[in-house]
Motif scaffolding. Structure first.
Motif, PDB file in Angstrom:
ATOM      1  N   LEU A 175       0.844  -1.179   0.000  1.00 48.21           N
ATOM      2  CA  LEU A 175       0.000   0.000   0.000  1.00 48.21           C
ATOM      3  C   LEU A 175       0.881   1.231   0.000  1.00 48.21           C
ATOM      4  CD1 LEU A 175      -2.960   0.864   0.124  1.00 48.21           C
ATOM      5  CD2 LEU A 175      -2.729   1.053   2.607  1.00 48.21           C
ATOM      6  N   MET A 176       0.767   2.042  -1.066  1.00 46.65           N
ATOM      7  CA  MET A 176       1.620   3.212  -1.184  1.00 46.65           C
ATOM      8  C   MET A 176       0.806   4.372  -1.743  1.00 46.65           C
ATOM      9  SD  MET A 176       3.777   2.382  -4.648  1.00 46.65           S
ATOM     10  CE  MET A 176       4.774   1.203  -3.773  1.00 46.65           C
ATOM     11  N   ASN A 177       1.257   5.559  -1.454  1.00 45.18           N
ATOM     12  CA  ASN A 177       0.657   6.737  -2.044  1.00 45.18           C
ATOM     13  C   ASN A 177       1.191   6.926  -3.448  1.00 45.18           C
ATOM     14  OD1 ASN A 177      -0.826   7.360   0.245  1.00 45.18           O
ATOM     15  ND2 ASN A 177       0.872   8.527   1.139  1.00 45.18           N
ATOM     16  N   LYS A 178       0.394   7.528  -4.263  1.00 46.33           N
ATOM     17  CA  LYS A 178       0.810   7.786  -5.641  1.00 46.33           C
ATOM     18  C   LYS A 178       2.022   8.721  -5.628  1.00 46.33           C
ATOM     19  CE  LYS A 178      -0.984   9.291 -10.096  1.00 46.33           C
ATOM     20  NZ  LYS A 178      -2.151   9.827 -10.819  1.00 46.33           N
ATOM     21  N   THR A 179       3.100   8.261  -6.243  1.00 48.30           N
ATOM     22  CA  THR A 179       4.332   9.043  -6.213  1.00 48.30           C
ATOM     23  C   THR A 179       4.171  10.324  -6.999  1.00 48.30           C
ATOM     24  OG1 THR A 179       5.116   7.813  -8.118  1.00 48.30           O
ATOM     25  CG2 THR A 179       5.730   6.970  -5.962  1.00 48.30           C
ATOM     26  N   ARG A 180       4.809  11.363  -6.504  1.00 47.36           N
ATOM     27  CA  ARG A 180       4.762  12.649  -7.168  1.00 47.36           C
ATOM     28  C   ARG A 180       5.742  12.636  -8.341  1.00 47.36           C
ATOM     29  NH1 ARG A 180       3.441  17.952  -5.769  1.00 47.36           N
ATOM     30  NH2 ARG A 180       2.887  17.261  -3.667  1.00 47.36           N
ATOM     31  N   LEU A 181       5.202  12.746  -9.569  1.00 46.90           N
ATOM     32  CA  LEU A 181       6.031  12.755 -10.762  1.00 46.90           C
ATOM     33  C   LEU A 181       6.686  14.111 -10.932  1.00 46.90           C
ATOM     34  CD1 LEU A 181       3.693  10.860 -13.244  1.00 46.90           C
ATOM     35  CD2 LEU A 181       5.601   9.943 -11.932  1.00 46.90           C
ATOM     36  N   PRO A 182       7.811  14.168 -11.621  1.00 47.81           N
ATOM     37  CA  PRO A 182       8.452  15.462 -11.850  1.00 47.81           C
ATOM     38  C   PRO A 182       7.538  16.408 -12.616  1.00 47.81           C
ATOM     39  CG  PRO A 182       9.912  13.631 -12.423  1.00 47.81           C
ATOM     40  CD  PRO A 182       8.566  13.053 -12.172  1.00 47.81           C
ATOM     41  N   ALA A 183       7.795  17.676 -12.465  1.00 46.33           N
ATOM     42  CA  ALA A 183       6.976  18.676 -13.148  1.00 46.33           C
ATOM     43  C   ALA A 183       7.134  18.529 -14.655  1.00 46.33           C
ATOM     44  CB  ALA A 183       7.398  20.084 -12.708  1.00 46.33           C
ATOM     45  N   VAL A 184       6.039  18.746 -15.370  1.00 45.36           N
ATOM     46  CA  VAL A 184       6.083  18.684 -16.823  1.00 45.36           C
ATOM     47  C   VAL A 184       6.953  19.824 -17.323  1.00 45.36           C
ATOM     48  CG1 VAL A 184       4.705  18.740 -18.911  1.00 45.36           C
ATOM     49  CG2 VAL A 184       3.808  17.621 -16.872  1.00 45.36           C
ATOM     50  N   ARG A 185       7.835  19.508 -18.236  1.00 47.54           N
ATOM     51  CA  ARG A 185       8.816  20.479 -18.702  1.00 47.54           C
ATOM     52  C   ARG A 185       8.160  21.603 -19.491  1.00 47.54           C
ATOM     53  NH1 ARG A 185       8.973  19.057 -23.907  1.00 47.54           N
ATOM     54  NH2 ARG A 185      10.643  20.508 -24.397  1.00 47.54           N
ATOM     55  N   GLU A 186       8.908  22.667 -19.660  1.00 51.35           N
ATOM     56  CA  GLU A 186       8.431  23.813 -20.431  1.00 51.35           C
ATOM     57  C   GLU A 186       8.393  23.455 -21.913  1.00 51.35           C
ATOM     58  OE1 GLU A 186       9.772  28.428 -21.441  1.00 51.35           O
ATOM     59  OE2 GLU A 186      10.919  27.158 -20.050  1.00 51.35           O
ATOM     60  N   ARG A 187       7.312  23.831 -22.579  1.00 52.23           N
ATOM     61  CA  ARG A 187       7.167  23.558 -24.008  1.00 52.23           C
ATOM     62  C   ARG A 187       8.035  24.551 -24.786  1.00 52.23           C
ATOM     63  NH1 ARG A 187       4.620  20.438 -21.546  1.00 52.23           N
ATOM     64  NH2 ARG A 187       6.279  19.109 -22.291  1.00 52.23           N
ATOM     65  N   ARG A 188       8.986  24.012 -25.560  1.00 52.19           N
ATOM     66  CA  ARG A 188       9.902  24.886 -26.274  1.00 52.19           C
ATOM     67  C   ARG A 188      10.165  24.441 -27.705  1.00 52.19           C
ATOM     68  NH1 ARG A 188      15.082  24.405 -22.565  1.00 52.19           N
ATOM     69  NH2 ARG A 188      13.425  24.827 -21.043  1.00 52.19           N
ATOM     70  N   TYR A 189       9.707  23.249 -28.104  1.00 51.95           N
ATOM     71  CA  TYR A 189       9.927  22.764 -29.456  1.00 51.95           C
ATOM     72  C   TYR A 189       8.619  22.792 -30.240  1.00 51.95           C
ATOM     73  CZ  TYR A 189      14.248  20.982 -27.410  1.00 51.95           C
ATOM     74  OH  TYR A 189      15.454  20.875 -26.762  1.00 51.95           O
ATOM     75  N   PRO A 190       8.689  22.982 -31.566  1.00 55.13           N
ATOM     76  CA  PRO A 190       7.447  22.972 -32.367  1.00 55.13           C
ATOM     77  C   PRO A 190       6.711  21.641 -32.315  1.00 55.13           C
ATOM     78  CG  PRO A 190       9.265  23.943 -33.608  1.00 55.13           C
ATOM     79  CD  PRO A 190       9.862  23.351 -32.378  1.00 55.13           C
TER      80      PRO A 190
END
Length: 342
Positions: A25-40
């Motif tokens: 039994l575990m809590n949902k792990t915190r994923l890294p922040a979504v990166r900044e959109r910089r490519y087309p």
């Protein structure tokens, strides 16, 4: 954009080699922040809202269990689209995605092998047709092929020489609906004549789309293929020949839609030449191009129907006044059977 917060507690089944094989039994792990959109090639928020529900369920949420994913899936999709759009090697995936290139390639290969990529492709095609106010299932398709050069990574057993185009490589077979939206993609060696792999392509279309009734193609698909498709598959195959005064490329009726779809493929630099060792990976790269195309189409207002026919399309007979035919009705003679006679 704020990172996703911790969700409710859940039970993820242990993976092989885990110290807790029966699940912990575990809590949902915190994923890294979504990166900044910089490519087309990066997904917009509207595109991600379309694609996220279509992605397969994570392994840790399945009854069989699995390890929770470490990287946000949006970053994975952006990395795959970056490789496809810019034509770089898998090892050259930029570090700002925050994902090792082996992980990106693993998702690409796993979604392709499990059939999830083909499912996403088919569901998006139906969503696009509904978005434009059409029936989700099409009854007419347009066929064509494109020969591309193969790199040195393409083996001799999966490549061939196209004597007409003078190209040594592979051939892409494409089927689109009447609006040019892709319906099926198939890659073969470039050596066979178009009519030979077309039988396999039409057979796949018949299995996936039983409602299919008519198909248009160029003269290379004519001959015995027309009778075979009508007799064995129940599909009426019609050929659109070249003009008598045609010199070089020309926009032809019906065929211009599939030619436009082929040009969409060439916008991605990964598809300018075939670099893949496996034919299935070549088909997957083309599929990702059309997934990107259809996801962007769904984020825009519906395309209004054409009020006037295309300049190269023949005018429909319904727009012309129908000729009036006068027929003389002959009087019918009534014959009585012997039992009805007095």
């Amino acid at each position: 954009m704020d990172p996703p917060g911790p969700g409710p507690a859940r039970r993820c089944q242990g993976h092989p080699g885990s110290p807790h094989p029966h699940g912990t039994l575990m809590n949902k792990t915190r994923l890294p922040a979504v990166r900044e959109r910089r490519y087309p090639s990066d997904t917009t928020d509207a595109e991600w809202a379309v694609l996220e529900p279509l992605l397969p369920v994570p392994a840790c949420e399945l009854p069989t269990g699995g390890r929770p994913e470490k990287h946000p899936r949006r970053n994975v999709v952006d990395a795959i689209r970056y490789v496809n759009d810019n034509g770089c090697k898998w090892r050259a995936v930029p570090v700002d995605f925050g994902i090792p290139w082996r992980t990106v390639y693993g998702f690409f290969q796993r979604w392709r092998g499990s059939g999830d990529l083909a499912r996403i492709f088919a569901e998006l095609h139906q969503m696009v047709r509904v978005h434009d106010g059409l029936n989700p299932r099409t009854v007419a398709v347009i066929l064509d092929s494109q020969s591309v050069k193969g790199a040195e990574t393409v083996g001799q057993d999966t490549r061939g020489f196209d004597g007409e185009k003078l190209i040594n490589g592979r051939k892409r077979h494409l089927a689109v609906d009447m609006r040019g939206m892709p319906l099926a993609v198939m890659v073969t060696p470039a050596s066979p004549h178009d009519s030979i792999p077309a039988r396999d392509q039409l057979f796949r279309l018949r299995l996936a789309h039983p409602e299919l009734a008519v198909a248009w193609a160029d003269s290379a698909y004519g001959g015995t293929l027309v009778d075979w498709s009508h007799s064995f598959l129940g599909i009426t195959l019609k050929t659109v020949p070249r003009r008598k005064d045609q010199d070089g490329f020309a926009v032809l009726a019906k065929r211009w839609r599939v030619e436009r779809a082929i040009s969409w493929i060439m916008r991605a630099r990964r598809n300018v030449r075939d670099y893949e060792r496996l034919i299935s990976h070549s088909e997957a790269h083309i599929t990702w191009i059309f997934i990107t195309l259809m996801a962007r189409h769904l984020t825009r207002p519906p395309r209004p129907p054409r009020t006037t026919p295309h300049p190269v399309e023949p005018v429909k007979a319904a727009s012309k006044p129908k000729p009036i035919r006068l027929r003389r009705i002959q009087p019918q003679t009534i014959r009585l059977t012997p039992a009805a006679l007095p």
